[in-house]
Design a protein around this motif. Structure first.
Motif, PDB file in Angstrom:
ATOM      1  N   ALA A 147       0.832  -1.204   0.000  1.00 36.86           N
ATOM      2  CA  ALA A 147       0.000   0.000   0.000  1.00 36.86           C
ATOM      3  C   ALA A 147       0.863   1.250   0.000  1.00 36.86           C
ATOM      4  N   ASP A 148       0.371   2.285  -0.679  1.00 39.96           N
ATOM      5  CA  ASP A 148       0.978   3.614  -0.620  1.00 39.96           C
ATOM      6  C   ASP A 148       0.306   4.361   0.523  1.00 39.96           C
ATOM      7  N   ILE A 149       1.102   5.117   1.261  1.00 38.70           N
ATOM      8  CA  ILE A 149       0.575   5.901   2.378  1.00 38.70           C
ATOM      9  C   ILE A 149       1.054   7.336   2.253  1.00 38.70           C
ATOM     10  N   THR A 150       0.121   8.265   2.408  1.00 37.81           N
ATOM     11  CA  THR A 150       0.447   9.680   2.532  1.00 37.81           C
ATOM     12  C   THR A 150      -0.107  10.146   3.866  1.00 37.81           C
ATOM     13  N   MET A 151       0.755  10.683   4.714  1.00 40.34           N
ATOM     14  CA  MET A 151       0.332  11.202   6.007  1.00 40.34           C
ATOM     15  C   MET A 151       0.165  12.707   5.880  1.00 40.34           C
ATOM     16  N   MET A 152      -1.042  13.186   6.170  1.00 35.18           N
ATOM     17  CA  MET A 152      -1.371  14.610   6.114  1.00 35.18           C
ATOM     18  C   MET A 152      -1.463  15.131   7.549  1.00 35.18           C
ATOM     19  N   ARG A 153      -0.948  16.340   7.771  1.00 27.60           N
ATOM     20  CA  ARG A 153      -0.911  16.931   9.114  1.00 27.60           C
ATOM     21  C   ARG A 153      -1.577  18.311   9.095  1.00 27.60           C
ATOM     22  N   THR A 154      -2.305  18.627  10.159  1.00 30.78           N
ATOM     23  CA  THR A 154      -2.853  19.972  10.283  1.00 30.78           C
ATOM     24  C   THR A 154      -1.688  20.932  10.558  1.00 30.78           C
ATOM     25  N   PRO A 155      -1.820  22.194  10.173  1.00 34.29           N
ATOM     26  CA  PRO A 155      -0.722  23.140  10.369  1.00 34.29           C
ATOM     27  C   PRO A 155      -0.247  23.268  11.811  1.00 34.29           C
ATOM     28  N   ASP A 156      -1.151  23.035  12.785  1.00 30.46           N
ATOM     29  CA  ASP A 156      -0.736  23.135  14.187  1.00 30.46           C
ATOM     30  C   ASP A 156       0.008  21.879  14.665  1.00 30.46           C
ATOM     31  N   GLY A 157       0.049  20.844  13.830  1.00 32.19           N
ATOM     32  CA  GLY A 157       0.785  19.634  14.150  1.00 32.19           C
ATOM     33  C   GLY A 157       0.090  18.684  15.102  1.00 32.19           C
ATOM     34  N   HIS A 158      -1.153  18.968  15.483  1.00 34.02           N
ATOM     35  CA  HIS A 158      -1.838  18.148  16.475  1.00 34.02           C
ATOM     36  C   HIS A 158      -2.670  17.011  15.892  1.00 34.02           C
ATOM     37  N   GLU A 184      -4.297   9.822   7.668  1.00 32.49           N
ATOM     38  CA  GLU A 184      -3.487   8.901   6.883  1.00 32.49           C
ATOM     39  C   GLU A 184      -4.307   8.453   5.684  1.00 32.49           C
ATOM     40  N   LEU A 185      -3.812   8.737   4.493  1.00 33.77           N
ATOM     41  CA  LEU A 185      -4.449   8.287   3.263  1.00 33.77           C
ATOM     42  C   LEU A 185      -3.703   7.054   2.783  1.00 33.77           C
ATOM     43  N   SER A 186      -4.425   5.964   2.526  1.00 35.27           N
ATOM     44  CA  SER A 186      -3.789   4.730   2.064  1.00 35.27           C
ATOM     45  C   SER A 186      -4.463   4.228   0.801  1.00 35.27           C
ATOM     46  N   ARG A 187      -3.631   3.833  -0.151  1.00 40.21           N
ATOM     47  CA  ARG A 187      -4.123   3.186  -1.371  1.00 40.21           C
ATOM     48  C   ARG A 187      -3.537   1.787  -1.406  1.00 40.21           C
ATOM     49  N   PHE A 188      -4.422   0.778  -1.319  1.00 46.90           N
ATOM     50  CA  PHE A 188      -3.981  -0.611  -1.347  1.00 46.90           C
ATOM     51  C   PHE A 188      -3.813  -1.073  -2.797  1.00 46.90           C
ATOM     52  N   HIS A 189      -2.617  -1.577  -3.108  1.00 48.35           N
ATOM     53  CA  HIS A 189      -2.379  -2.212  -4.406  1.00 48.35           C
ATOM     54  C   HIS A 189      -2.757  -3.689  -4.294  1.00 48.35           C
ATOM     55  N   THR A 190      -2.313  -4.317  -3.179  1.00 47.94           N
ATOM     56  CA  THR A 190      -2.701  -5.694  -2.883  1.00 47.94           C
ATOM     57  C   THR A 190      -2.929  -5.811  -1.388  1.00 47.94           C
ATOM     58  N   PRO A 191      -3.891  -6.568  -0.954  1.00 51.25           N
ATOM     59  CA  PRO A 191      -5.045  -6.939  -1.762  1.00 51.25           C
ATOM     60  C   PRO A 191      -5.836  -5.685  -2.136  1.00 51.25           C
ATOM     61  N   PRO A 192      -6.585  -5.745  -3.218  1.00 53.50           N
ATOM     62  CA  PRO A 192      -7.314  -4.545  -3.639  1.00 53.50           C
ATOM     63  C   PRO A 192      -8.350  -4.119  -2.598  1.00 53.50           C
ATOM     64  N   ALA A 193      -8.588  -2.816  -2.532  1.00 49.04           N
ATOM     65  CA  ALA A 193      -9.574  -2.267  -1.598  1.00 49.04           C
ATOM     66  C   ALA A 193     -10.973  -2.753  -1.974  1.00 49.04           C
ATOM     67  N   VAL A 194     -11.826  -2.858  -0.974  1.00 50.49           N
ATOM     68  CA  VAL A 194     -13.227  -3.226  -1.193  1.00 50.49           C
ATOM     69  C   VAL A 194     -14.106  -2.134  -0.607  1.00 50.49           C
ATOM     70  N   ARG A 195     -15.229  -1.893  -1.242  1.00 55.63           N
ATOM     71  CA  ARG A 195     -16.168  -0.885  -0.744  1.00 55.63           C
ATOM     72  C   ARG A 195     -17.149  -1.563   0.209  1.00 55.63           C
ATOM     73  N   ALA A 196     -17.197  -1.094   1.449  1.00 53.99           N
ATOM     74  CA  ALA A 196     -18.050  -1.701   2.468  1.00 53.99           C
ATOM     75  C   ALA A 196     -19.452  -1.103   2.484  1.00 53.99           C
ATOM     76  N   GLU A 197     -19.622   0.058   1.854  1.00 54.08           N
ATOM     77  CA  GLU A 197     -20.925   0.735   1.858  1.00 54.08           C
ATOM     78  C   GLU A 197     -21.003   1.604   0.614  1.00 54.08           C
ATOM     79  N   PRO A 198     -22.178   2.090   0.295  1.00 54.35           N
ATOM     80  CA  PRO A 198     -22.277   2.971  -0.880  1.00 54.35           C
ATOM     81  C   PRO A 198     -21.434   4.230  -0.694  1.00 54.35           C
ATOM     82  N   GLU A 199     -20.889   4.723  -1.787  1.00 50.57           N
ATOM     83  CA  GLU A 199     -20.055   5.938  -1.727  1.00 50.57           C
ATOM     84  C   GLU A 199     -20.838   7.122  -1.185  1.00 50.57           C
TER      85      GLU A 199
END
Length: 145
Positions: free
Chosen positions: A51-62, A66-81
């Protein structure tokens, strides 16, 4: 006992769109990496994780998202978008902002759409829910006094 929230994980298909959305909100990229291997498998309870991970932080640092994109196993949708606000589970992440109107206008350029409308709670807050990429819902709260 001390406890503080470290981060919230959001699994996405289009990590670049999600990163642009949260950057426009005012968050900063703290780091990006790819995870895989036995330790990742055992942590999340899946096999052959990559999986690719991008960690986003608020400007105050508190606070972090975490945004994650799974390459394997592929992500599954658990509910309607477009799950409604009363669907079970985590529905939104609330952010305090200085100007709700400005943030909504900027996020519309990144696919943001109001779930309802901007509402005022007494003379204390202006609030709204905004649906972003892949159905992510954030709340915006502008303190009036």
């Amino acid at each position: 006992m001390t406890i503080r929230m470290d981060s919230v994980l959001i699994v996405v298909e289009d990590i670049e769109a999600a990163k642009a959305f949260f950057t426009e909100l005012g968050m900063e990229v703290e780091g990006e990496t790819q995870v895989e291997g036995a330790w990742a498998d055992s942590t999340v309870g899946l096999k052959d994780v990559r999986a690719d991970i991008t960690m986003m932080r608020t400007p105050d640092g508190h606070s972090r998202v975490e945004l994650s994109r799974f390459h394997t196993p592929p992500a599954v949708r658990a509910e309607p978008e477009s799950a409604p606000a009363n669907a079970l589970g985590i529905r939104r992440i609330m952010f305090a902002v200085d100007d709700v109107d400005d943030v909504v206008a900027r996020l519309r350029g990144h696919g943001g759409e109001l779930v309802g409308e901007i509402a005022q709670y007494e003379d204390m807050y202006r609030l709204c829910f905004l649906r972003g990429p892949e159905g992510i819902i954030i709340g915006l709260a502008e303190r009036l006094r």
